[in-house]
Design an enzyme around this catalytic site. Structure first.
Site, mmCIF file in Angstrom:
data_model
loop_
_atom_site.group_PDB
_atom_site.id
_atom_site.type_symbol
_atom_site.label_atom_id
_atom_site.label_comp_id
_atom_site.label_asym_id
_atom_site.label_seq_id
_atom_site.Cartn_x
_atom_site.Cartn_y
_atom_site.Cartn_z
ATOM 1 C CB SER A 274 3.637 0.813 5.858
ATOM 2 O OG SER A 274 2.503 0.895 6.684
ATOM 3 C CG ASP B 111 0.201 -4.271 2.662
ATOM 4 O OD1 ASP B 111 0.752 -3.733 1.678
ATOM 5 O OD2 ASP B 111 -0.421 -3.642 3.529
ATOM 6 C CG HIS C 58 -0.278 0.157 2.533
ATOM 7 N ND1 HIS C 58 0.139 -0.910 3.304
ATOM 8 C CD2 HIS C 58 0.061 1.258 3.233
ATOM 9 C CE1 HIS C 58 0.683 -0.464 4.415
ATOM 10 N NE2 HIS C 58 0.652 0.849 4.403
#
Lengths: 238, 209
Positions: free
Chosen positions: A189, A117, A87
């Site tokens: 992230s 992810d 993402h």
């Protein structure tokens, strides 16, 4: 005659016996008593600039999308390949990478995983150092370290322990994920989760409630990297 | 009182007195016993030998000990010099080590400061680049909006001009071929439709900002 012989013998033996009384000469005095000094050595694997490996593998990503920019984290797995979260780059029109010491790294392509992810970005410029992937997933209770760029700010290192393993509540990952109490923030992230040996044990992809952190275990990352069809090009913004 | 009288040696036997005219006594001279004073007792010999041996041993011993003493003293002096030199080296090494440790501590602090500064500078640079990227996006957005607005203005201008011209034609419609007027009306409608499309594009550009 016997008496004279005894006297003569005594005259001969006497000096010899006297010589026996005299102590031996001292041993030769050495010129130095300093033991040989071992040659100076350089520790193997020493960082060339004082930064340890966990800092050197961390990368900061800037994802330029149609709607603006977003920052994330990542880590090198070889000289021209880095791993991050899907993402972070899936809407990107371009991905800009910088290293722990501020060097900018030109990128070429970004691909995203279908079932996790995770994303892989290739670079034109060489990355500082590649991380080593752990041989197995960490167990619950194992200590872990997270290195990344929370909130797009300075490089930060947090520590914690693996607290659980579970299915992904966000349904971004088909395989189970792990949870740690090492704190992260938005922008973390893609950060590598390192085990006690400094090997990558997972990739951060989400922050839960109560400072919990979700990460994709290294076994999933390995299986994705081994599967050529696991990654597809980023769609970019429409 | 103790009186002291001179001692007189009494000969062991009377000395014979010979006259010049008297022949010497006959008989073998060898039978005459040797004088008792020349005979040396074995004990004396042994003692003398022992004495000589003791003297020799003593001389040898003293000589050896003196030489050994000299050697040991020389060796002791060399060891002392060596110990002094080693001590000075040890002191110098300790001082150098202490200085190196102090230098290392200073260098470590400086390295830590430098690392923190590098991290700060990298962060500042990245955030400036973030701002630059954002600014570029704003500039690109403004350029897109400006271009879309210009397209709308241009299309509207051409639309208005076409409509004005069409009105003028319609005011004197008898002078023109009806088919030409219809074709011109369609062209004006197309131009004005383009203006509508340009306006839609402008609205989309504004929404994506």
């Amino acid at each position: 005659m016997r008496l004279r012989a005894g006297v003569a013998a005594l005259a001969l033996v006497g000096p010899l016996a006297a010589c026996g009384i005299v102590p031996d000469d001292p041993a030769a005095v050495p010129t130095s008593v300093v033991p040989p000094v071992p040659a100076a050595t350089t520790a193997a694997g020493l960082s060339p600039d004082g930064f340890d490996a966990e800092h050197r593998i961390a990368l900061r990503l800037r994802s330029v999308t149609c709607d603006g920019i977003a920052t994330g984290s990542g880590f090198a797995i070889d000289e021209h390949t880095l791993v991050t979260a899907r993402h972070v780059v899936d809407d990107a029109t371009s991905v800009q990478v910088s290293t722990y010491d501020g060097h900018d790294v030109l990128t070429t392509t970004a691909t995203i995983a279908r079932d996790a992810d995770l994303a892989v970005v290739t670079t034109v410029d060489a990355l500082p150092v590649g991380a080593t992937l752990a041989g197995s997933d960490p167990a619950v209770g194992d200590p872990v370290t997270v290195v990344g760029y929370p909130l797009g700010k300075a490089l930060d290192v947090t520590t914690g322990h693996v607290t659980a393993g579970r299915d992904d509540p966000l349904r971004e990952n088909a395989a189970p994920v792990l949870v740690t109490d090492a704190p992260v923030e938005a922008g973390s992230s893609g950060s590598p989760v390192l085990d006690d040996d400094g090997h990558v044990a997972g990739v951060v992809y989400a922050k839960g409630q109560d400072d919990t952190t979700y990460f994709v275990p290294v076994s999933t990352l390995r299986s994705m990297l081994d599967d050529e069809d696991a990654f597809v090009p980023t769609p970019g913004c429409s | 009182m103790i009186s002291v009288a001179p001692l007189h040696r009494r000969p062991p036997y009377p000395e014979p007195v010979l006259s010049p005219d008297e022949p010497p006594p006959a008989g073998p001279v060898a039978d005459t016993p040797p004088p008792r004073g020349r005979r040396v007792s074995p004990v004396v010999v042994v003692l003398a030998a022992l004495l000589v041996a003791a003297v020799v041993v003593g001389v040898v011993l003293v000589t050896g000990l003196r030489r050994s003493n000299d050697e040991w003293q020389a060796a002791s002096a060399r060891w002392e010099a060596l110990a002094t030199d080693a001590g000075e080296q040890a002191a110098a090494a300790q001082a150098e080590r202490a200085q190196l440790e102090a230098d290392l501590a200073t260098t470590t602090d400086q390295l830590e400061t430098a690392k923190n500064r590098i991290t700060e500078l990298a962060d500042e640079k990245a955030e400036i680049a973030d701002s630059d990227a954002s600014s570029q996006q704003v500039v690109a957005y403004q350029a897109r909006v400006s271009k879309a607005a210009a397209n709308v203005a241009d299309a509207l201008t051409r639309c208005v001009q076409g409509q004005q011209q069409l009105i003028a034609y319609l005011d004197d419609a008898s002078s023109y071929d009806p088919d030409d007027l219809a074709r011109y009306r369609d062209d004006v409608s197309t131009v004005c439709g383009s203006a509508t499309d340009a306006n839609d594009a402008l609205q989309r550009a504004l929404e994506t900002g």
